[in-house]
Every structure is written in structure tokens, then in C-alpha cells.
Scaffold this active site. Structure first.
Site, PDB file in Angstrom:
ATOM      1  N   GLY A   1      32.410  45.894  -0.981  1.00 52.05           N
ATOM      2  CA  GLY A   1      32.486  47.151  -0.245  1.00 52.05           C
ATOM      3  C   GLY A   1      33.472  48.107  -0.876  1.00 52.05           C
ATOM      4  O   GLY A   1      34.077  47.821  -1.915  1.00 52.05           O
TER       5      GLY A   1
ATOM      6  N   GLU B   1      28.042  50.429  -3.424  1.00 53.42           N
ATOM      7  CA  GLU B   1      29.140  49.482  -3.593  1.00 53.42           C
ATOM      8  C   GLU B   1      28.623  48.073  -3.871  1.00 53.42           C
ATOM      9  O   GLU B   1      29.186  47.343  -4.688  1.00 53.42           O
ATOM     10  CB  GLU B   1      30.027  49.485  -2.345  1.00 53.42           C
ATOM     11  CG  GLU B   1      30.905  50.712  -2.200  1.00 53.42           C
ATOM     12  CD  GLU B   1      32.061  50.724  -3.193  1.00 53.42           C
ATOM     13  OE1 GLU B   1      32.334  49.673  -3.819  1.00 53.42           O
ATOM     14  OE2 GLU B   1      32.693  51.784  -3.344  1.00 53.42           O
TER      15      GLU B   1
ATOM     16  N   GLU C   1      29.549  46.188  -7.438  1.00 52.86           N
ATOM     17  CA  GLU C   1      30.428  45.017  -7.441  1.00 52.86           C
ATOM     18  C   GLU C   1      29.711  43.697  -7.670  1.00 52.86           C
ATOM     19  O   GLU C   1      30.352  42.711  -8.043  1.00 52.86           O
ATOM     20  CB  GLU C   1      31.215  44.963  -6.132  1.00 52.86           C
ATOM     21  CG  GLU C   1      32.175  46.132  -5.975  1.00 52.86           C
ATOM     22  CD  GLU C   1      33.105  45.998  -4.793  1.00 52.86           C
ATOM     23  OE1 GLU C   1      34.101  46.740  -4.741  1.00 52.86           O
ATOM     24  OE2 GLU C   1      32.844  45.156  -3.910  1.00 52.86           O
TER      25      GLU C   1
ATOM     26  N   PRO D   1      43.497  49.456  14.071  1.00 52.55           N
ATOM     27  CA  PRO D   1      44.633  49.980  13.302  1.00 52.55           C
ATOM     28  C   PRO D   1      45.407  48.844  12.629  1.00 52.55           C
ATOM     29  O   PRO D   1      45.605  47.780  13.210  1.00 52.55           O
ATOM     30  CB  PRO D   1      45.487  50.677  14.369  1.00 52.55           C
ATOM     31  CG  PRO D   1      44.513  51.051  15.442  1.00 52.55           C
ATOM     32  CD  PRO D   1      43.505  49.933  15.471  1.00 52.55           C
TER      33      PRO D   1
ATOM     34  N   GLU E   1      35.341  38.628 -10.010  1.00 51.41           N
ATOM     35  CA  GLU E   1      34.350  37.563  -9.942  1.00 51.41           C
ATOM     36  C   GLU E   1      33.478  37.797  -8.715  1.00 51.41           C
ATOM     37  O   GLU E   1      33.846  38.547  -7.804  1.00 51.41           O
ATOM     38  CB  GLU E   1      35.008  36.182  -9.807  1.00 51.41           C
ATOM     39  CG  GLU E   1      35.936  35.778 -10.926  1.00 51.41           C
ATOM     40  CD  GLU E   1      36.597  34.437 -10.637  1.00 51.41           C
ATOM     41  OE1 GLU E   1      35.925  33.545 -10.062  1.00 51.41           O
ATOM     42  OE2 GLU E   1      37.785  34.286 -10.965  1.00 51.41           O
TER      43      GLU E   1
END
Length: 211
Positions: free
Chosen positions: A44, A60, A64, A81, A113
Site C-alpha cells: 500500500g 500501489e 510493490e 489516531p 521483498e
């Protein structure tokens, strides 16, 4: 007006499930950069300013892991939060269940990886990803009980035994053979594709539970 508010950054995370070695596994990447450098994480990253949120999730994931051409479904949003030491972030989480046979994984950009891990034997993960994974496993199991999501883990043609094994692996429990056969045939999920061989219908109205 907007100067009165501090706006959180928007991110996406993608959980990819697959059945491998007769267990439910998910795809993680090892982070190349801080924070949580060298920790395993869900693929992500940040949503670009002019980018649609689903497009960011697909981008993403491809950047990745090299995975593309799959369907992602939104799970929910996580925004407690303190979940990210860099500042206030809100993440929109997506998932997919795929048949990963023959799929080549290629770590790139922010990932050192990429690898498959059993959902029952996960490494320590970054951010609040353990919570996200736990929620999404339960989400997948609910989908399995109420939708034909299992089709994404199956070959085009299969036996009822093979399908039952997929249900058992995802639900993490043994299902009675006769009860499963009765319930699955009462749904509108399958059609015959040969002698003792089935395939999923193209158009399906799903009913039933397999508990």
C-alpha cells in the site's frame, strides 16, 4: 474555512489472499524505508492528489508486488489516531482472493521483498496491519458464507471435494461432506461441466450458509 482544519493524509492498503500449500495465505512486503524499515507490511501507500482511490490501490499493488489484472473489493476504512508515526493518516483497505498458481511476485519501489505467509503464522507487521489483517480474514469468511467469492480461488472446473476443501481452509473448520454437497447444490452457484465436475455459473443468485 479549510485553514481551521488539519487534514489527514489518505492511504490505501491491499490484502491479497490465496490458498497455497493447503492453507490460507496472504501477501506481505518487507518495507524498504522508515518507518518500520525491514518490517513486513500489507502492500500500500499514499493516494496521489489527482488520483482516484481505487486507482491508487491498483497502482500501489502493482508497484510493490508486480500483481496486476485482478479485481479488488473495498473492505473498510481504518483511521485510528496514532496508527502512523509520520502523522495523521486514514487508510482505505481493499482485498482480493486469487488463484496464485503460476503467479510471479516481484518486489519493487518501496518493497525490499514480497512473500506469502499463512494467516495463522504471521510475522510482526508494521503500523496497525495486524488489526487490519484480522478484520479482513473475518470479512473474507463472511463473504464466503454469503457470496460466491470462492470462485476466485478455484480453477475453471473442479470437483465438489476440491470446492469443499477450499471452504474448509478459509473457514478453518471441517465441513460435513453430505451436508456441504446438499447445501451447495441447493444454491444457484454451480453448473455441471462433466462427470462429477462443476464450474461456477456466469450469473449467480447466491443463497445459503455452510456452517
Amino acid at each position: 474555512m479549510t485553514e481551521r482544519y488539519k487534514n489527514p493524509a489518505l492511504t490505501v492498503d491491499t490484502i491479497i489472499f490465496s490458498i497455497r500449500d493447503k492453507t490460507l495465505k496472504l501477501l506481505l512486503i518487507k518495507r524498504k524505508n522508515p518507518p518500520f524499515q525491514d518490517k513486513w507490511a500489507i502492500p500500500g501507500g499514499f493516494v496521489d492528489y489527482e488520483e482516484d482511490i481505487p486507482d491508487a490501490a491498483y497502482r500501489e499493488l502493482e508497484e510493490e508486488t508486480g500483481i496486476q489484472g485482478i479485481s479488488l473489493e473495498q473492505v473498510r476504512t481504518f483511521g485510528t489516531p496514532g496508527r502512523d508515526p509520520r502523522g495523521r493518516t486514514v487508510s482505505v483497505v481493499y482485498f482480493s482472493l486469487i488463484n496464485s498458481a503460476g503467479l510471479e511476485i516481484r518486489a519493487d519501489t518501496d518493497a525490499k521483498e514480497a512473500g506469502w505467509f499463512s494467516v495463522y503464522d504471521l510475522p510482526e507487521t508494521a503500523f496497525d496491519h495486524a488489526e487490519i489483517i484480522d478484520f479482513t480474514v473475518r470479512f473474507l469468511r463472511q463473504k464466503l458464507e454469503n457470496t460466491p467469492v470462492a470462485r476466485h480461488a478455484m480453477p475453471e472446473k473442479f470437483s465438489l471435494e476440491e470446492l469443499r476443501e477450499v471452504y474448509e481452509i478459509i473457514l478453518n473448520k471441517t465441513l460435513n461432506h453430505e451436508i456441504f454437497k446438499q447445501k451447495i447444490t441447493e444454491t444457484n452457484l454451480l453448473e455441471k461441466a462433466g462427470d462429477s465436475v462443476y464450474k461456477f455459473r456466469e450469473s449467480m443468485d447466491f443463497i445459503g450458509r455452510f456452517s
